[in-house]
Write an enzyme that holds these catalytic residues in place. Structure first.
Site, PDB file in Angstrom:
ATOM      1  N   GLU A 231       0.850  -1.189   0.000  1.00  0.00           N
ATOM      2  CA  GLU A 231       0.000   0.000   0.000  1.00  0.00           C
ATOM      3  C   GLU A 231       0.888   1.242   0.000  1.00  0.00           C
ATOM      4  O   GLU A 231       1.777   1.370   0.841  1.00  0.00           O
ATOM      5  CB  GLU A 231      -0.894  -0.016   1.235  1.00  0.00           C
ATOM      6  CG  GLU A 231      -1.844   1.153   1.347  1.00  0.00           C
ATOM      7  CD  GLU A 231      -2.676   1.094   2.616  1.00  0.00           C
ATOM      8  OE1 GLU A 231      -3.143   2.169   3.048  1.00  0.00           O
ATOM      9  OE2 GLU A 231      -2.840  -0.008   3.194  1.00  0.00           O
TER      10      GLU A 231
ATOM     11  N   ASP B  72      -5.470   9.934   9.326  1.00  0.00           N
ATOM     12  CA  ASP B  72      -4.120   9.515   9.700  1.00  0.00           C
ATOM     13  C   ASP B  72      -3.717  10.079  11.051  1.00  0.00           C
ATOM     14  O   ASP B  72      -4.031  11.217  11.389  1.00  0.00           O
ATOM     15  CB  ASP B  72      -3.107   9.961   8.642  1.00  0.00           C
ATOM     16  CG  ASP B  72      -3.284   9.223   7.335  1.00  0.00           C
ATOM     17  OD1 ASP B  72      -3.536   8.005   7.391  1.00  0.00           O
ATOM     18  OD2 ASP B  72      -3.185   9.847   6.270  1.00  0.00           O
TER      19      ASP B  72
END
EC number: 4.2.1.20
Length: 271
Positions: free
Chosen positions: A47, A58
């Site tokens: 990824e 995040d």
């Protein structure tokens, strides 16, 4: 190698698939490519995160990595070039993690088409509920990209059914409600989330958010795959080799109690 083949290979070896996450352009362009070469022997899929200025999903580690990569000039064009270079190194599935704004800024058809040409297998869209823009999802799939969406422990059964209907490649199960980051232990709810998703789709399920070592990897290995991001990015931030962490996590994924029904003979040596 297709996505389903990558998951099947890991399953045949008595373990969950390992999906490392790296931020494009972090800690530098050259450092990113070196990190890719270090993780590839351990990875079943890879990824690659597209740095973004407002990464709501995040945690602080990946936020810092994105900020540094952007300051050093990483861009969508730069990420395209990196995906092309990574594809030249491996046939393993490559997934681009991107927020929706860069897709819209470039134009979905152009964005998806260029990343497909560069060698991406699929896209992970953390801030797009697929039922809110099914046309965009369908466009990505028609171009040839697999589409991956996130589900959380708080997702209702109806929500799970909606998301898996639009998903291809695999389904991303978030172990905790919140942002990415390292944790000492994953909540027990992750097992139930994986069970509820697998009851509604034949697609592989990968668990992410919070995997930081052998113990959390073993907990997450109730799924078909495990995504490891913040722990790897932190190691890069601190200038450490990634191999010891990857070896430790692979050992956690190999635990037979996390993969009921597998025989001892299915175990294979780690890289």
């Amino acid at each position: 190698m297709t996505t389903l083949e990558a998951f099947a290979k890991a399953r045949s070896e008595g373990r969950a698939a390992l999906i490392p996450y790296l931020t494009a352009g972090f800690p530098s362009r050259e450092g990113f490519l070196q990190a890719v070469e270090e993780v590839l022997p351990y990875a079943d899929l890879l990824e690659i995160g597209l740095p973004y200025s407002d990464p709501l999903g995040d945690g602080p580690v990946i936020q810092r990595a994105s900020e540094l990569a952007l300051r050093k000039g990483m861009s969508v064009q730069g990420a395209l070039e990196l995906v092309r270079e990574v594809r030249a190194l491996t046939e393993k599935p490559l997934f681009l993690m991107t927020y929706l704004n860069p897709v819209l800024a470039w134009g979905p058809e152009r964005f998806f088409g260029l990343f497909k040409q560069a060698g991406a297998t699929g896209v992970i869209l953390p801030d797009l509920p697929p039922d809110e823009d099914p046309g965009l999802v369908r466009l990505a799939q028609e171009i040839g990209l697999e589409t991956v969406f996130l589900l959380a422990p708080t997702s209702t059964d109806a929500r799970i059914a909606t998301v898996v209907r639009h998903a291809t490649g695999f389904v991303y199960a978030v172990s905790v409600t919140g942002v990415t980051g390292m944790r000492e232990r994953l909540p027990e709810e992750v097992k139930d989330l994986v069970r509820r998703i697998k009851a509604r789709t034949a697609l592989p399920v990968a668990v992410g958010f919070g995997v930081s070592g052998k113990a959390t990897a073993a907990q997450a290995a109730v799924a078909d795959g495990v995504v490891v991001g913040s722990a790897l990015v932190r190691a890069l931030e601190e200038g450490r080799s990634l191999a010891p962490l990857l070896q430790e996590i692979r050992q956690g994924l190999q635990r037979l109690e996390a993969n009921p029904g597998l025989k001892e003979s299915s175990k294979k040596p780690l890289p």
